[in-house]
Design a protein around this motif. Structure first.
Motif, PDB file in Angstrom:
ATOM      1  N   PRO A  65       0.680  -1.405   0.283  1.00 31.47           N
ATOM      2  CA  PRO A  65      -0.051  -0.174   0.082  1.00 31.47           C
ATOM      3  C   PRO A  65       1.093   1.399   0.029  1.00 31.47           C
ATOM      4  O   PRO A  65       0.317   2.238  -0.355  1.00 31.47           O
ATOM      5  N   ASP A  66       2.362   1.346   0.379  1.00 34.02           N
ATOM      6  CA  ASP A  66       3.045   2.431   0.545  1.00 34.02           C
ATOM      7  C   ASP A  66       3.896   3.028  -1.162  1.00 34.02           C
ATOM      8  O   ASP A  66       4.426   1.547  -1.669  1.00 34.02           O
ATOM      9  N   LEU A  67       3.556   3.581  -1.963  1.00 36.60           N
ATOM     10  CA  LEU A  67       3.901   3.816  -2.544  1.00 36.60           C
ATOM     11  C   LEU A  67       5.030   4.023  -3.389  1.00 36.60           C
ATOM     12  O   LEU A  67       5.779   3.494  -4.113  1.00 36.60           O
ATOM     13  N   SER A  68       5.956   4.245  -2.145  1.00 34.20           N
ATOM     14  CA  SER A  68       6.952   4.706  -2.018  1.00 34.20           C
ATOM     15  C   SER A  68       8.638   3.361  -2.431  1.00 34.20           C
ATOM     16  O   SER A  68       8.635   3.124  -2.955  1.00 34.20           O
ATOM     17  N   ALA A  69       7.480   2.102  -1.982  1.00 34.47           N
ATOM     18  CA  ALA A  69       7.934   0.777  -2.506  1.00 34.47           C
ATOM     19  C   ALA A  69       7.799   0.358  -3.261  1.00 34.47           C
ATOM     20  O   ALA A  69       8.332   0.114  -4.698  1.00 34.47           O
ATOM     21  N   TYR A  70       6.947   1.285  -4.770  1.00 32.82           N
ATOM     22  CA  TYR A  70       7.625   1.614  -6.121  1.00 32.82           C
ATOM     23  C   TYR A  70       8.248   2.514  -6.760  1.00 32.82           C
ATOM     24  O   TYR A  70       8.174   2.066  -8.205  1.00 32.82           O
ATOM     25  N   LEU A  71       8.596   2.967  -6.140  1.00 34.13           N
ATOM     26  CA  LEU A  71       9.563   3.902  -6.134  1.00 34.13           C
ATOM     27  C   LEU A  71      11.317   3.248  -5.509  1.00 34.13           C
ATOM     28  O   LEU A  71      12.567   3.647  -6.230  1.00 34.13           O
TER      29      LEU A  71
END
Length: 199
Positions: free
Chosen positions: A8-14
């Motif tokens: 759920p943490d968008l930062s994981a996809y960065l």
């Protein structure tokens, strides 16, 4: 199709890691070069898409026996199968702050046999509420994938009558089965015989 973020943490996809190594000089240099030609995030995402789709050969199409899986290696050696090319595209997107996820399809021959997992990338551009799946596999006769935020322009549309499916999960890292298969393969011929058939 409704896509579901695994994390759920968008930062994981960065994030950068061993596979999507967007802090590597090879990735950074190419990202900077492409960004210099782009007026906005959309243009950059499309330029990066076309670069990976068109300049990194799909190793099966090209008869290249090298197996790549790390994004920097894919871009440097300019070869890889769909998973590897997806890692490279995700790295280029993340290098410029665009969230990128890995996602998958299960495809089959026209009689429903010989199922195999196919790799895609989903991105989320600024101002867009939805993720958009992209296929950087590389075009060939019968395959015409294109960058699109509207109707999907993937290499293949799944056929439910052949038990094909779109997996709805958006992974922040490669699926373990995919990565294990890539790492274990001494060459592309072996890889082709051991591709995962389901997730």
């Amino acid at each position: 199709m409704r896509l579901h973020q695994r994390n759920p943490d968008l930062s994981a996809y960065l994030a950068a890691d061993e596979v999507i190594d967007h802090s590597h000089p090879v990735v950074r240099e190419l990202a900077t070069k492409l960004a210099s030609r782009a007026s906005d995030a959309y243009t950059y995402a499309e330029l990066a898409y076309e670069h990976v789709r068109d300049t990194v050969a799909h190793s099966e199409d090209a008869g290249d026996e090298r197996v790549t899986w790390r994004a920097s290696d894919v871009l440097e050696q300019r070869t890889g199968i769909c998973y590897a090319k997806s890692h490279a595209y995700a790295a280029l997107l993340r290098a410029e702050g665009i969230p990128a996820a890995l996602c998958y399809q299960r495809l089959a021959d026209d009689d429903g046999t010989n199922s195999v997992i196919h790799g895609l990338v989903a991105l989320k551009l600024p101002g867009e509420s939805a993720w958009a799946r992209q296929d950087v596999r590389g075009n060939k006769p019968g395959v015409d994938a294109r960058f699109s935020l509207g109707p999907e322009r993937l290499a293949w549309t799944v056929r439910q009558e052949f038990s094909e499916m779109d997996y709805p999960v958006l992974y922040d890292v490669p699926h373990p089965a995919v990565l294990a298969t890539l790492r274990a393969a001494p060459d592309r011929s072996h890889l082709w015989r051991t591709l995962p058939t389901e997730l």
